[in-house]
Enzyme design. Structure first.
Site, PDB file in Angstrom:
ATOM      1  N   ALA A  29      36.354  28.631  44.021  1.00 45.65           N
ATOM      2  CA  ALA A  29      37.191  28.650  42.185  1.00 45.65           C
ATOM      3  C   ALA A  29      37.806  29.305  42.206  1.00 45.65           C
ATOM      4  O   ALA A  29      38.395  30.091  41.688  1.00 45.65           O
ATOM      5  CB  ALA A  29      36.323  28.702  41.674  1.00 45.65           C
ATOM      6  N   LEU A  30      39.147  29.034  43.639  1.00 43.84           N
ATOM      7  CA  LEU A  30      40.359  30.193  43.701  1.00 43.84           C
ATOM      8  C   LEU A  30      41.205  30.046  42.756  1.00 43.84           C
ATOM      9  O   LEU A  30      41.634  28.701  42.004  1.00 43.84           O
ATOM     10  CB  LEU A  30      41.153  29.443  45.122  1.00 43.84           C
ATOM     11  CG  LEU A  30      39.835  30.232  46.497  1.00 43.84           C
ATOM     12  CD1 LEU A  30      40.910  29.715  47.750  1.00 43.84           C
ATOM     13  CD2 LEU A  30      39.381  31.266  46.174  1.00 43.84           C
ATOM     14  N   HIS A  34      43.094  35.528  43.662  1.00 47.52           N
ATOM     15  CA  HIS A  34      42.403  35.054  44.757  1.00 47.52           C
ATOM     16  C   HIS A  34      44.184  35.295  46.022  1.00 47.52           C
ATOM     17  O   HIS A  34      43.537  35.605  47.034  1.00 47.52           O
ATOM     18  CB  HIS A  34      41.248  33.790  44.910  1.00 47.52           C
ATOM     19  CG  HIS A  34      40.161  34.426  43.965  1.00 47.52           C
ATOM     20  ND1 HIS A  34      40.070  33.329  42.614  1.00 47.52           N
ATOM     21  CD2 HIS A  34      39.040  35.489  44.529  1.00 47.52           C
ATOM     22  CE1 HIS A  34      38.763  33.340  42.572  1.00 47.52           C
ATOM     23  NE2 HIS A  34      37.980  34.832  43.560  1.00 47.52           N
TER      24      HIS A  34
HETATM   25  P1  AMP Z   1      34.886  36.163  43.204  1.00 46.65           P
HETATM   26  O1  AMP Z   1      35.608  34.342  43.888  1.00 46.65           O
HETATM   27  O2  AMP Z   1      35.108  36.337  41.577  1.00 46.65           O
HETATM   28  O3  AMP Z   1      34.247  37.091  44.176  1.00 46.65           O
HETATM   29  O4  AMP Z   1      36.209  37.136  43.750  1.00 46.65           O
HETATM   30  C1  AMP Z   1      36.512  37.386  45.064  1.00 46.65           C
HETATM   31  C2  AMP Z   1      37.556  38.524  45.236  1.00 46.65           C
HETATM   32  O5  AMP Z   1      38.635  38.226  44.161  1.00 46.65           O
HETATM   33  C3  AMP Z   1      36.835  39.999  45.276  1.00 46.65           C
HETATM   34  O6  AMP Z   1      37.578  40.876  45.464  1.00 46.65           O
HETATM   35  C4  AMP Z   1      37.405  39.926  43.711  1.00 46.65           C
HETATM   36  O7  AMP Z   1      37.359  41.502  43.005  1.00 46.65           O
HETATM   37  C5  AMP Z   1      39.052  39.539  43.729  1.00 46.65           C
HETATM   38  N1  AMP Z   1      39.380  39.287  42.078  1.00 46.65           N
HETATM   39  C6  AMP Z   1      39.286  38.227  40.983  1.00 46.65           C
HETATM   40  N2  AMP Z   1      39.091  37.845  39.939  1.00 46.65           N
HETATM   41  C7  AMP Z   1      40.726  38.884  40.447  1.00 46.65           C
HETATM   42  C8  AMP Z   1      41.890  38.492  39.328  1.00 46.65           C
HETATM   43  N3  AMP Z   1      41.828  38.168  38.531  1.00 46.65           N
HETATM   44  N4  AMP Z   1      42.886  39.298  40.229  1.00 46.65           N
HETATM   45  C9  AMP Z   1      42.603  40.340  41.092  1.00 46.65           C
HETATM   46  N5  AMP Z   1      41.553  40.243  42.088  1.00 46.65           N
HETATM   47  C10 AMP Z   1      40.466  39.348  41.809  1.00 46.65           C
END
Ligand code: AMP
Length: 279
Positions: A29-30, A34
């Site tokens: 769900a990028l 991401h």
């Molecule tokens: P997730 O898909 O939520 O597990 O996130 C995957 C990676 O993306 C993790 O390292 C999160 O910290 C990073 N991430 C998610 N949302 C953000 C954001 N708004 N800004 C920066 N990094 C993010």
């Protein structure tokens, strides 16, 4: 850009991959947050290195079955983002590929993860550490990029790397926000229009509170601003030592003001460094 769905396919790709390999672990769900991580990985890997994005909604890090079931999985759009940000490969395993039904080994971090989200979500960081260690071992990555939005996750992963002598460099990336300040999250899409309009108060609360000079005012002001919403329900709001993540009253050391807030069933997290003039 190649796509590997199995560990065997991934290994075959990696045997032929040029180094360094830089991994961006995600649950898909990028969004632009991401995408920025992928771009940073590309920058660090250079044109010769290999950037791998993993897309895996890790079932063992969810504490609420409803949250896992509702987690969005827009695979085609995710692959477009990876391609647009020049990833070399994507690893998209299914649950059975990642976990044996009778798996019995997990990684447990016993200190940092007792606070904040770890206290509110029992077992969550065991699930995170276990999947991240598996992804590090499967890819043999030299480095991996993690977002500061998940501040505690970043700290726990760094501790795992330190304590288990892993050779993966951890590269942090600042939080990417919507124009109204709301931290980008895959969960934002599940907010109702009313909740979405209200949610930027989380950032406003943290920003306003971080400007206060004493601990009591910091917590009071943030609590008042978030609590001023009839929609928001605070899961936790805490000022913690940036290193140990334990609650702190000491502003002479770097501290983080962190919160988790429910809007209906949707749980949002955010944090801010409480900056003081440190000697
Ligand atoms: P997730 O898909 O939520 O597990 O996130 C995957 C990676 O993306 C993790 O390292 C999160 O910290 C990073 N991430 C998610 N949302 C953000 C954001 N708004 N800004 C920066 N990094 C993010």
């Amino acid at each position: 850009m190649w796509i590997a769905k199995t560990k065997v396919e991934l290994r075959a790709r990696l045997d032929a991959a040029s180094r360094p390999v830089i991994l961006v672990p995600t649950m898909g769900a990028l969004h632009e947050g991401h995408a920025s991580l992928i771009s940073l990985a590309r920058e660090k890997a250079g044109t010769d290195g290999t950037v791998i994005v993993s897309l895996f909604v890790n079932p063992i890090q969810f504490d609420r079955a409803g949250d896992l079931a509702a987690y969005p999985r827009p695979l085609a759009a995710d692959l477009d983002v990876c391609e647009a940000r020049s990833a070399d490969g994507v690893f998209v395993p299914d649950d059975g590929e990642m976990y044996f039904p009778d798996r019995s080994v997990t990684v447990t971090e016993r200190s940092l993860s007792t606070h904040l989200c770890g206290a509110a979500r029992p077992g969550h960081f065991d699930g995170v550490c276990t999947v991240v260690l598996k992804l590090f071992l499967l890819t043999g990555c030299e480095a991996a990029v993690f977002g500061e939005k998940d501040f505690q996750q970043l700290a726990v992963i760094r501790r795992m790397v330190r304590d288990l002598d892993l050779r993966t460099e951890i590269i942090p990336h600042p939080t990417i926000r919507e124009s109204d300040g709301l931290a980008m999250s895959s969960r934002n899409a599940r907010l109702t229009p009313e909740h979405r309009a209200d949610a930027p108060r989380i950032r406003q609360a943290l920003l306003t509170a971080a400007g206060k000079s004493d601990v009591a005012s910091i917590l009071r002001v943030a609590g008042e601003i978030i609590g001023g919403s009839s929609y928001a329900r605070i899961d936790y709001l805490s000022l913690v030592d940036a290193e140990t993540l334990a609650p702190t009253e000491n502003l002479a050391k770097p501290a983080i003001l962190a919160c988790a807030v429910f809007y209906g069933e949707v749980r949002l997290i955010d944090n801010i460094a409480v900056a003081r003039a440190f000697p």
